[in-house]
Design a protein around this motif. Sequence first.
Motif, short mmCIF file in Angstrom:
data_model
loop_
_atom_site.label_atom_id
_atom_site.label_comp_id
_atom_site.label_asym_id
_atom_site.label_seq_id
_atom_site.Cartn_x
_atom_site.Cartn_y
_atom_site.Cartn_z
N LEU A 135 41.95 19.46 33.29
CA LEU A 135 42.05 19.12 34.74
C LEU A 135 40.71 18.67 35.31
O LEU A 135 40.56 17.88 36.42
CB LEU A 135 42.31 20.39 35.46
N ASN A 136 39.49 18.65 34.57
CA ASN A 136 38.30 18.10 35.02
C ASN A 136 37.86 16.78 34.18
O ASN A 136 36.82 16.47 33.99
CB ASN A 136 37.13 19.13 34.73
N THR A 210 40.82 26.33 38.51
CA THR A 210 42.07 26.00 39.28
C THR A 210 42.12 27.00 40.65
O THR A 210 43.11 26.82 41.26
CB THR A 210 43.49 26.41 38.39
N LEU A 252 36.37 11.21 35.84
CA LEU A 252 36.61 11.77 37.18
C LEU A 252 36.66 10.89 38.31
O LEU A 252 37.62 11.34 39.50
CB LEU A 252 35.32 12.68 37.45
N ARG A 257 43.32 14.68 41.55
CA ARG A 257 43.33 16.19 41.67
C ARG A 257 44.04 16.88 42.68
O ARG A 257 44.16 16.41 43.55
CB ARG A 257 41.87 16.74 41.66
N SER A 258 44.69 17.97 42.39
CA SER A 258 45.74 18.63 43.26
C SER A 258 44.82 19.80 43.93
O SER A 258 44.38 20.72 42.82
CB SER A 258 46.82 19.27 42.67
#
Length: 260
Positions: A135-136, A210, A252, A257-258
Motif C-alpha cells: 500500500l506504500n 491502514t 508514491l 491511496r484510499s
Amino acid sequence: MTDLSYPEFNAGEVWLVGAGPGDPRLLTLFAVHAIRSGDVVVHDDLIDRRILDFAAPEATIVSAGKRGGKPSPHQSDINGRLIELAREGRKVVRLKGGDPFVFGRGGEEAQALAAAGISFRIIPGLTSGLTAAALNGIPATTRLTNHAVILATGHRALDEAAERDWAAMARTGQPIIFYMAMSNLERIASVMMAAGLAADTPVTIIASATYDSERALDTTLASAVTDARDNGIGAPAIIIIGGNAALRPVLLPHLLRSAP
C-alpha cells in the motif's frame, strides 16, 4: 452477483480468522462470513472496532489482546478459554490481526485445539508486513531486485541466538520485513551493519498501517533509530529493510491511496 457458498459453522468449532492489518475493507469475504456466523468472538487488541460490528448483535465479544510491555493474558490462558468455549457448544471466532499463521500465534492455538480434540478451521488474512509495504508502493519482490523476501519478528530477547539470526538475514542480501521490531531496532541495525549490510541500505518504517494515524518514514539503516525518534514514529510498526524500500519515493507520487 456470484452466489458464494460457505461451510456450516457448527457448534463446538473454533475458526481462527485473520482480520488483516486493520482497515475493514481489507477483510476477506470468508472472514466477514465467519464473524457474522459466530456466537462468540475472541479478538486481539489491535483489531479495528469497526470489524467487530460485523458480529451478530447477540454475539459475545471477548478481548484477549496481547501488547508488548503491557499487562496481557498468557497464551496458555487464551488457549484454555478457546477450548472451554468450544466445549460449551459455542461457535467460536478467534479473530486475529493480520494472518493467524504469520507471527499471530495461530499455530500455537491450533496445536492446543488439536490436542484437546476440538475441530477448527483456518481463514487466512492479509498479513500486515506485505500489505503495509504494498500500500506504500514497496513491492515485496521484483524480477530485477530480489528472488526472495524475509518476514521476521524483532520481538525477541536480545540474546546471541537472535543476533545470529539477524546477522544471517543481513548476509542473504534479500529484503527483510520486520514485525514488532521497534523496541529492538537499534540493536538489529547494529548487528546487520556489523554483518556487512551497508549503512545506507534503504529502510522504510510504516506505523499504524491502514489506520487514519498511519505514518511512513523513509530513512537508512544507519539513521533509522534517530530519524524514527526525531519524527515520533513508534509501535506498532512494520520495518522494511532493503533495496525495494527505495522504490517507494519513485512510485508514491503516482500511487492512488484510499483514505482509511
